[in-house]
Design an enzyme around this catalytic site. Sequence first.
Site, short mmCIF file in Angstrom:
data_model
loop_
_atom_site.label_atom_id
_atom_site.label_comp_id
_atom_site.label_asym_id
_atom_site.label_seq_id
_atom_site.Cartn_x
_atom_site.Cartn_y
_atom_site.Cartn_z
N ALA A 64 0.85 -1.18 0.00
CA ALA A 64 0.00 0.00 0.00
C ALA A 64 0.89 1.23 0.00
O ALA A 64 2.09 1.16 0.26
CB ALA A 64 -0.91 -0.01 1.22
N GLY A 107 -0.34 -4.76 1.06
CA GLY A 107 -1.65 -4.70 0.43
C GLY A 107 -1.68 -5.38 -0.92
O GLY A 107 -2.72 -5.90 -1.34
N GLU A 110 -2.34 -8.94 -0.17
CA GLU A 110 -3.73 -9.13 0.26
C GLU A 110 -4.69 -9.04 -0.92
O GLU A 110 -5.71 -9.73 -0.94
CB GLU A 110 -4.07 -8.09 1.33
CG GLU A 110 -3.32 -8.36 2.64
CD GLU A 110 -3.63 -7.35 3.72
OE1 GLU A 110 -4.15 -7.76 4.77
OE2 GLU A 110 -3.35 -6.16 3.50
N GLU A 130 3.95 -5.80 7.31
CA GLU A 130 3.30 -4.72 8.04
C GLU A 130 3.78 -4.53 9.48
O GLU A 130 3.96 -3.38 9.92
CB GLU A 130 1.77 -4.90 8.01
CG GLU A 130 1.11 -4.59 6.69
CD GLU A 130 1.04 -5.76 5.73
OE1 GLU A 130 0.29 -5.70 4.75
OE2 GLU A 130 1.77 -6.76 5.97
#
Length: 246
Positions: A64, A107, A110, A130
């Site tokens: 992300a 991200g 994911e 993360e």
Amino acid sequence: MSSPATIAVEELDDRVVVTLHRPQARNAINAAMISELHDVCAGLEDNPRLLLLTGAGGVFAAGADIAELRARGRDQALRGINSRLFDRIARLPMPTVAAVDGYALGGGAELAYACDIRLASPAATFGNPEPGLGILAAAGATWRLRDLVGASVAKQVLLAGRRLAAEDAWRLGLVAEIVPADDLLKRAHALLDRMARSGALALRLTKLVTDAPGGHPVTDDLAQAILFETQEKHTRMDAFLSGERS
């Protein structure tokens, strides 16, 4: 949908191909990309088709956008900005395929986990770093990855920072195949071609029942009852039986 800035969208009769395209940020997922992917989902909910997700420039998505994450607080976390999108992708009516070349981290990983099937190039790498940034993988990894590869491996990735190279991901069942990078999209389209030859409603109901929590014979029976009454079922079975007799 207005012309997107962070993704490239190719719309075909039976599928939509989405290429993440933020080359300056290794396709990191930012707010603009999330909004544009929501637009894609809205189109696929209105007009169900197969979805192929991939990334440009030899990277799927390297996480992300950290600058945006740095600015988010409690209220943004409670909105589930990334997780709501990935849940929406996971719930799309027709099957989804992620073609992963290079990094799928944070991200990006994911997003790949939210797809039904993943193909990988030899350079693909999955990971969730993360905790090293003082946060957790809160957009589905803590439970989707566990369901995909088991609790032990998921904890190695989520807690110990293990990255899964393509060979490990294939051995653990996270990816269906490892394909040379130059052939990755061709192979992904071949997989979608195979699925597209199946009955569209049969695919939709199979995905719906497979994803239903817990599972129950009555759910199977109800879905099958719908399909047994369709003309497509009779047409396809008549064609099969005609070929068998010839």
